[in-house]
Design an enzyme around this catalytic site. Sequence first.
Site, short mmCIF file in Angstrom:
data_model
loop_
_atom_site.label_atom_id
_atom_site.label_comp_id
_atom_site.label_asym_id
_atom_site.label_seq_id
_atom_site.Cartn_x
_atom_site.Cartn_y
_atom_site.Cartn_z
N HIS A 12 8.34 -46.09 9.40
CA HIS A 12 8.92 -47.38 8.99
C HIS A 12 8.18 -48.05 7.82
CE1 HIS A 12 11.81 -47.07 12.07
NE2 HIS A 12 11.15 -47.62 13.07
N HIS B 279 15.85 -53.50 12.07
CA HIS B 279 15.39 -52.98 13.36
C HIS B 279 15.58 -54.00 14.49
CE1 HIS B 279 12.98 -50.54 16.08
NE2 HIS B 279 12.83 -49.63 15.13
N GLU C 167 20.11 -48.61 14.39
CA GLU C 167 19.55 -48.66 13.04
C GLU C 167 20.39 -47.81 12.09
OE1 GLU C 167 15.27 -47.61 13.53
OE2 GLU C 167 15.78 -47.84 15.66
#
Length: 348
Positions: A105, A179, A313
């Site tokens: 991420h 997210h 996501e």
Amino acid sequence: MRILDEKFAEHNGQPVTAYTLINDQGMEVTAIDYGCIITKILVPDREGRMENVVLGFDTLEDYYQHSPYFGAVVGRHAGRIANAEFTLDGNTYQLEKNNNGNHLHGGLQGFDKVIWDTEVKEETDSIRIEFTYLARDGEEGYPGNLHMKVVYELNNQNEFKISYEGVSDKKTVVNVTNHTYFNLSGDLKEDILHHTLMLKSSRFLELDEELIPTGELLSVDSTPFDFRSGRKIKDGKESAHPQNILAGNGYDHPFLLDEQQNKEIHLFDEESGRSLVIETSEPAVVLYTSNQLEAGFSIRGTASREYLGICLETQGLPDSLNHPQFPSAILDKDEVYTSQTVYKFSSK
């Protein structure tokens, strides 16, 4: 329709502001300029009760200490990248290792951990916040100065739209997502195991022991990964499928979407009557059912625990840089990266 703003906290001496978008139906979306984090979304149940349907905190300190990316925009590359490195035009780039020797991420100081510049705009039929950020060349190991814009927009049809745009002065990689952890029961009254999910997807990615794609696309046929006709999230928890077990008795998997921008994702909670339809321009969605959400802290008075939220996501495929057969996350110099996802809330 209106937009409210108030001071939320301070981060490294800079103020952090919370913005609340409110439409004429009473739906509210609150986001802060730190990480573009969505802290609350208030929508009605079938009786008209307005309740929060996302996981979030009321203090920045809680986000520092406990948040597994609650509500944040993650990038420059969402998902895992094996060994935290990739090769582009013969050059190998070493990224930050923040997940068991891999990159996750965007790294240690990704898009979720910086303050974005903001501008609010009110139109006749919508209201929006425009977030902008310059990710500098070499930040977290990525090449190129990347100018990113993220827009949160709310209209009177209870549609919340997220748009992304990016331009770099050097060839680079971009794969950005939001997210948010959804829970349609409202104010975390129940977990998400009895939510019903429909996904227009016939293939998902096989994962290895570190939850990184092996490169194999598996058929959902006759498995707990077949959401095409809708199924309860609890099926993954109770499944003996090796991929469900590997993910911690649930889902943490990328699904390749069979369609885009045609009601391809639908989440429904029978108890509250709340429904969420998601349409995206992205080729995939990562389904994560918070199987690894740690205990030991409180989320607005509710004890944290597994299966308390569901992430959907919308993005490109994780680790695509190491799998040339996957849709590419490479962005050429001066090319414009664009992506859009719409979240439509209703109740019945």
